[in-house]
Design a protein around this motif. Sequence first.
Motif, PDB file in Angstrom:
ATOM      1  N   THR A 199     -12.290 -16.512 -10.412  1.00 30.04           N
ATOM      2  CA  THR A 199     -12.633 -16.334 -11.822  1.00 30.04           C
ATOM      3  C   THR A 199     -13.883 -15.462 -11.902  1.00 30.04           C
ATOM      4  O   THR A 199     -14.855 -15.713 -11.193  1.00 30.04           O
ATOM      5  CB  THR A 199     -12.893 -17.688 -12.500  1.00 30.04           C
ATOM      6  N   ASN A 254     -16.843 -14.447 -14.274  1.00 30.54           N
ATOM      7  CA  ASN A 254     -17.602 -14.698 -15.492  1.00 30.54           C
ATOM      8  C   ASN A 254     -18.619 -13.570 -15.620  1.00 30.54           C
ATOM      9  O   ASN A 254     -19.621 -13.539 -14.909  1.00 30.54           O
ATOM     10  CB  ASN A 254     -18.295 -16.069 -15.398  1.00 30.54           C
ATOM     11  N   ARG A 299     -23.088 -18.343 -23.655  1.00 35.80           N
ATOM     12  CA  ARG A 299     -22.812 -18.157 -22.222  1.00 35.80           C
ATOM     13  C   ARG A 299     -23.920 -18.763 -21.360  1.00 35.80           C
ATOM     14  O   ARG A 299     -23.655 -19.605 -20.501  1.00 35.80           O
ATOM     15  CB  ARG A 299     -22.595 -16.668 -21.927  1.00 35.80           C
ATOM     16  N   ARG A 308     -17.333 -16.482 -24.858  1.00 35.27           N
ATOM     17  CA  ARG A 308     -18.507 -17.183 -25.399  1.00 35.27           C
ATOM     18  C   ARG A 308     -19.411 -16.155 -26.065  1.00 35.27           C
ATOM     19  O   ARG A 308     -19.239 -14.949 -25.888  1.00 35.27           O
ATOM     20  CB  ARG A 308     -19.286 -17.881 -24.282  1.00 35.27           C
ATOM     21  N   SER A 354     -20.408 -24.486 -17.292  1.00 40.33           N
ATOM     22  CA  SER A 354     -19.799 -23.283 -16.741  1.00 40.33           C
ATOM     23  C   SER A 354     -20.485 -23.022 -15.410  1.00 40.33           C
ATOM     24  O   SER A 354     -21.599 -22.493 -15.354  1.00 40.33           O
ATOM     25  CB  SER A 354     -20.053 -22.162 -17.751  1.00 40.33           C
ATOM     26  N   THR A 393     -15.793 -19.215  -8.711  1.00 39.87           N
ATOM     27  CA  THR A 393     -16.202 -18.370  -9.830  1.00 39.87           C
ATOM     28  C   THR A 393     -17.373 -17.492  -9.425  1.00 39.87           C
ATOM     29  O   THR A 393     -18.348 -17.976  -8.841  1.00 39.87           O
ATOM     30  CB  THR A 393     -16.609 -19.245 -11.029  1.00 39.87           C
ATOM     31  N   GLU A 405     -14.012 -14.728 -17.870  1.00 40.89           N
ATOM     32  CA  GLU A 405     -14.844 -15.317 -18.917  1.00 40.89           C
ATOM     33  C   GLU A 405     -15.891 -14.273 -19.282  1.00 40.89           C
ATOM     34  O   GLU A 405     -16.389 -13.561 -18.401  1.00 40.89           O
ATOM     35  CB  GLU A 405     -15.522 -16.591 -18.412  1.00 40.89           C
ATOM     36  N   CYS A 406     -16.203 -14.150 -20.556  1.00 43.14           N
ATOM     37  CA  CYS A 406     -17.137 -13.100 -20.962  1.00 43.14           C
ATOM     38  C   CYS A 406     -17.601 -13.312 -22.397  1.00 43.14           C
ATOM     39  O   CYS A 406     -17.148 -14.225 -23.087  1.00 43.14           O
ATOM     40  CB  CYS A 406     -16.473 -11.719 -20.847  1.00 43.14           C
ATOM     41  N   ILE A 412     -11.852 -16.885 -21.458  1.00 44.48           N
ATOM     42  CA  ILE A 412     -12.808 -17.700 -22.216  1.00 44.48           C
ATOM     43  C   ILE A 412     -13.879 -16.762 -22.770  1.00 44.48           C
ATOM     44  O   ILE A 412     -14.617 -16.121 -22.013  1.00 44.48           O
ATOM     45  CB  ILE A 412     -13.487 -18.762 -21.324  1.00 44.48           C
TER      46      ILE A 412
END
Lengths: 467, 467
Positions: free
Chosen positions: A52, A54, A107, A102, A116, A22, A78-79, A100
């Motif tokens: 991934t 983020n 976050r 948040r 995370s 990530t 993810e954001c 995902i």
Amino acid sequence: MSKLINSINEAIKQSGLKSGMTISFHHHLRNGDFVMNAVVDEIAKLGIKDITINASSFFDAHAPIIEHIKNGVVSGLECSYMSGRIGVAVSSGILDKPVIFRSHGGRPADIISGKSHIDVAFVAAPTADKMGNCSGKYGPSACGALGYAFADAMHADHVVVITDNLVPYPLSDFSINETYIDAVVKVDKIGDPAGIVSGTTKITRDPVGLVMADYAAQTIKHSGLLKDGFSFQTGAGGASLAAANYLKDIMLAEKIKGSYGMGGITKYMVDMLVAGCFHTLIDVQCFDLDAVNSLRTNPGHREVTASHYASPIAKSAAVDNLDVVILGATEIDLDFNVNVHTDSSGVIMGGSGGHNDTAAGSKIAMIIAPLVRARLPLISDKVLCVTTPGKTVDILVTQRGIAVNPNRPELLANLKGTGLPIMDMRDLQKLALGITGTPKPITRGKKVVAEVIYRDGTKIDEIMQVI
Amino acid sequence: MSKLINSINEAIKQSGLKSGMTISFHHHLRNGDFVMNAVVDEIAKLGIKDITINASSFFDAHAPIIEHIKNGVVSGLECSYMSGRIGVAVSSGILDKPVIFRSHGGRPADIISGKSHIDVAFVAAPTADKMGNCSGKYGPSACGALGYAFADAMHADHVVVITDNLVPYPLSDFSINETYIDAVVKVDKIGDPAGIVSGTTKITRDPVGLVMADYAAQTIKHSGLLKDGFSFQTGAGGASLAAANYLKDIMLAEKIKGSYGMGGITKYMVDMLVAGCFHTLIDVQCFDLDAVNSLRTNPGHREVTASHYASPIAKSAAVDNLDVVILGATEIDLDFNVNVHTDSSGVIMGGSGGHNDTAAGSKIAMIIAPLVRARLPLISDKVLCVTTPGKTVDILVTQRGIAVNPNRPELLANLKGTGLPIMDMRDLQKLALGITGTPKPITRGKKVVAEVIYRDGTKIDEIMQVI
């Protein structure tokens, strides 16, 4: 001693990044950001797959990531916010696993708690020194605060600073310090200044917007909270900014000395600081150049981390003392649940950002939005996606009427007899439906394209594929 | 929302402090600190026993702790520096377990890594708001930087801010932010300003000190490092300050633009910043009121955490880029090992502070000290306690001669032909012994009263009981 690395490619190699890991980015360069695309292009060249990303937010400028999803380089997102072509692509089902989402407070909370994990963080830094002390306040790509980048820098295993303005060591006015940084890369440009500073931060001239803004300011005036020590956040939408401007006039006329303004900061909040409406601005992100200049020069205007702004697991956050926040909505339902994740057809075009954080923390969370948009009613029986639960939303202001959440009878009492058009939510909905007619139901696919994680870590909703 | 608690007593109860736990303090109020004694008095009243105090430093003002050791309230001490009556008492063997000494960089490193766990941290804050945002820059007990308090605040299980200057929320110019703070207590006075600002920060007028200072400045001039970008730390001793003043004259005459001055900061370092000798001061602790004023007003003068200053486990620290540090010594031996923990009779009267951190990080670690003190020679065959290993010490400057560590032949070469009185360490020792005669050997007890942990976490020495 120096942490300078010749290129992003070499910095990725040095980081030990491997397939399946990530990486993270912050979004203070907004739609002008060059860094995410540049990094992911280099990752692709190195043959690394199944990454991934983020990122605190994705903008339309990050559309090239779509190709990297198709070719297998990127497999997860993810954001806290996602707009533009990437939101459309995700809504169409381009990813195997759900995005995902948040909040801006959730976050960093999940990064800090270890829920995370970030293997390699890339910090786009408008100014940095050779050891990684860095700031957003200076340089040709100045963006102001770097609030969303702190948790990433402080908790990722490996942290790469990417800058286009390398200054002699040590940078005095650092925001993120060298103790967290592994490598520094100097590039030609980290972003496009025109895209970094958003074009949205202008007061509305639309008569409907001005009516809403006036109602919003009057509502705050009569809320019982507008007194010395008052604290306030507003977004960067045109009507919200107009409301802030009206509120400023009221505060000056009534000689009210507030405590702090907060948020993504715009010229209008800076004007309120300078006029003495607040003694402090708490700034996690600058929306325009006036905000950047103010952060650089006004000691009352302070950068904070996203945790300090809104973390639900911190020992406290600034949202916990907030009196009033003005927020937007694409949809609101009869239970006051608000959607800012999707448009009315279910396509992803936003996300919580600080929406559900400030709604939860503030004494009054006020939604302002036009009753009808593009022939669709604002108020639905049930929102397509719950970004912010209705129990934390206190009042809806539209140009045709104002609805108070029934769980706030004392607020309703304060507004009685003020001449403001207080209405029941169902009556407001009927008014809207009278204009638009009953909208056609949306057909959605069966695939979950995004999971919406509330600030407390629970899954509050899912977003389905749009077919 | 507020974290205000009525009294220290209630804050201790709320913290869950129990017998056997560890509490912590920082020492920016120096010999004027009222907070440690006040807290430990309340702990005693609550019947809590067997407490370990981890304080960045102990001063003579903390002598009341001796009674709390005798009555079993306090059973362990950890610190980076210990002076006054408490050092004498510890040396006499008052504690059952040894004091743990760490460096200013090693202390936060062990707190951050979890090696050194703090249950409850007490932060003496010259200014704070109701949520615990706090600063040392303002208020009647202003001390300037709070560098040593950050690791405690960020990593202790429970954190209590104690202030005598409560300001409206939010404090704009916070140093430590509310996300880390559990409780805030307002008291009448956290300290005595006369003791907070040390009386030691005056340039020496002693002719011996001035000779050493001149040699020190000349040595730096010829070291090969005095050029644009030069970085420098000096302590607050009179001769060190005189050396800084001479160095300033040289830098101005030769138009040398240094990068940063660092350390505990004094008026003399502030003068160098203002004169343009450095573009930045990196400040972990202010020694005098000029430093406090400068930190408050000069954007080039920046507060840093102890980790940023000197942590050996951070991804980098400011000491890693230091060119020259001037340090003191109570003893130095033929292998250049330095003792600043004990006096010549073995009684604890100091500690590393940043001594071994800066010696390890700097390109030149220079010891300046008079060849003879109180009829005792500076140079011994073997120091009573190794604070800083000789391999990190590069040069000794005395009023009678200068000795270069044999492992620095290039420094020796730079100094040849400059007229400076370069001598072999053994010849310097002979010179000293010719004045003092051979001192009587010290008799020490068998009990270990302190363990000296080097910045890398290894035990570098032990200090024995003085009998």
